[in-house]
Design an enzyme around this catalytic site. Structure first.
Site, PDB file in Angstrom:
ATOM      1  N   GLN A  93      -0.088  -0.748  -4.251  1.00  0.00           N
ATOM      2  CA  GLN A  93       0.297  -0.840  -2.833  1.00  0.00           C
ATOM      3  C   GLN A  93       1.757  -1.298  -2.716  1.00  0.00           C
ATOM      4  O   GLN A  93       2.128  -2.330  -3.270  1.00  0.00           O
ATOM      5  CB  GLN A  93      -0.645  -1.815  -2.108  1.00  0.00           C
ATOM      6  CG  GLN A  93      -0.408  -1.901  -0.619  1.00  0.00           C
ATOM      7  CD  GLN A  93      -0.675  -0.577   0.120  1.00  0.00           C
ATOM      8  OE1 GLN A  93      -1.675   0.098  -0.111  1.00  0.00           O
ATOM      9  NE2 GLN A  93       0.233  -0.196   0.995  1.00  0.00           N
ATOM     10  N   LYS A 116      -8.412   1.731   2.704  1.00  0.00           N
ATOM     11  CA  LYS A 116      -8.590   2.645   1.575  1.00  0.00           C
ATOM     12  C   LYS A 116      -9.940   2.395   0.897  1.00  0.00           C
ATOM     13  O   LYS A 116     -10.658   3.327   0.551  1.00  0.00           O
ATOM     14  CB  LYS A 116      -7.431   2.482   0.582  1.00  0.00           C
ATOM     15  CG  LYS A 116      -6.133   3.070   1.123  1.00  0.00           C
ATOM     16  CD  LYS A 116      -4.901   2.660   0.352  1.00  0.00           C
ATOM     17  CE  LYS A 116      -3.656   3.180   1.094  1.00  0.00           C
ATOM     18  NZ  LYS A 116      -2.394   2.704   0.548  1.00  0.00           N
ATOM     19  N   ASP A 151      -0.998   8.818  -5.610  1.00  0.00           N
ATOM     20  CA  ASP A 151      -0.036   8.721  -4.505  1.00  0.00           C
ATOM     21  C   ASP A 151       0.990   9.855  -4.583  1.00  0.00           C
ATOM     22  O   ASP A 151       1.700  10.124  -3.622  1.00  0.00           O
ATOM     23  CB  ASP A 151       0.728   7.383  -4.599  1.00  0.00           C
ATOM     24  CG  ASP A 151       0.253   6.378  -3.560  1.00  0.00           C
ATOM     25  OD1 ASP A 151      -0.342   6.807  -2.558  1.00  0.00           O
ATOM     26  OD2 ASP A 151       0.500   5.177  -3.768  1.00  0.00           O
TER      27      ASP A 151
END
Ligand code: NDP
Length: 284
Positions: free
Chosen positions: A97, A53, A120
């Site tokens: 995460q 990422k 997200d």
């Protein structure tokens, strides 16, 4: 029939080039898209995802910072870190995460991220907007899959879509996105009976089970579009999907490989969402 490959790596490279240009223009307007990534503990898979990422952010000119917290961090401390990022006006996107250690309630953490920075697309406000068909941050994996389908002008309206897997991050939102585009959607899961029969009805078959090669060509209708979300590590260390590629590709019209299929698109859509957040568009 031998399927045409839906190459997520190539498409994501193209999209990242476009985003690079978009970010340059935003910077000229003094908008500097910024993503904060929070990593708890040192799960090797999570570390490698986070690295991917960061690299993708660098490529497109999106700035990012990584906040690494020890496995032992308390839920309260993590929530405070998130609060700090929520209040930082230079931060446009926040990603925690997953998975988190067992002593931390994942849902509580997702709820704590500002819906305006939830790149997200996991916050209940954003999921609710998705259900309502409102503009929102789309969860990255289904968003990436939709983008792949659109890139090949694959017809969705009126088609039978069968989704194997009903997780909050992949299966459920995938079905909602396809429904929004007028597909007829069937969800399958571990208690589904006659899985193969249902899969054989699919014009678009999305497999997100996390089970190596659980679906082979005998589950694929002639001409179906097969999307393999699964990422499984084989004994030889290589990655493979939930779909047994060789037999499925003989039936499908389009198929995603693993790797270089859905995976790269997921990261790319995270960047798209970060740019969207920087532009303040999630409320549109
Ligand atoms: P989850 O484990 O959260 O969900 C798996 C789903 O598959 C569940 O709904 C489960 O049913 C269903 N399932 C399991 N076994 C069967 C079975 N025998 N028959 C029918 N359904 C079954 O996984 P995720 O959705 O998070 O991820 C799925 C896969 O996709 C994993 O391999 C993951 O690594 C990968 N992934 C890949 C991404 C990418 O970018 N390419 C992004 C995210 C995930 P039930 O609900 O009944 O338990």
């Amino acid at each position: 029939m031998t399927a045409e490959l839906l190459n997520g790596r190539e498409l994501s490279d193209e999209l990242k080039e476009e985003m690079k240009h978009e970010v340059e223009i935003l910077k000229q307007q003094n908008i500097h898209p910024h993503l904060t990534v929070i990593l708890v503990g040192d799960n090797p898979a999570s570390k490698s995802y986070v690295k991917g990422k960061e690299k993708a952010c660098d490529f497109t000119g999106i700035s990012s910072n990584l906040i690494e917290l020890p496995e032992s961090v308390s839920e309260q401390e993590l929530l405070q870190v998130i609060e700090g990022q929520n209040n930082d006006k230079d931060v446009h996107g926040i990603l925690v995460q997953l998975p988190l250690p067992d002593h931390i309630d994942e849902q509580k953490v997702i709820h704590a991220i500002s819906p305006l920075k939830d790149v997200d697309g996991f916050h209940p406000v954003n999921i609710g907007k998705l259900v309502n068909g409102e503009e929102t941050f789309l969860p990255c994996t289904p968003y990436g899959i939709l983008t792949m389908l659109e890139s090949k002008n694959i017809e969705i309206e009126g088609k039978r879509a069968v989704i194997i897997g009903r997780s909050n991050i992949v299966g459920k939102p995938m079905g909602l996105l396809l429904l929004e585009r007028n597909a007829t959607v069937t969800y399958c899961h571990s208690r589904t009976q006659n899985l193969r029969e249902l899969a054989l009805e699919a014009d678009i078959l999305v497999v997100a089970m996390g089970r190596e090669h659980a679906v082979d060509g005998s589950y694929v209708k002639e001409g179906a579009v097969v999307i393999d979300v699964g990422i499984n590590r084989m004994d030889n260390g290589k990655l493979t999907g939930d779909v047994e590629f060789e037999s499925a590709k003989e039936k499908a019209s389009y198929i995603t490989p693993v790797p270089r299929g859905v995976g790269p698109m997921t990261i790319t859509m995270l960047l798209k969402n970060t740019i969207k957040a920087a532009k303040g568009l999630s409320e549109k």
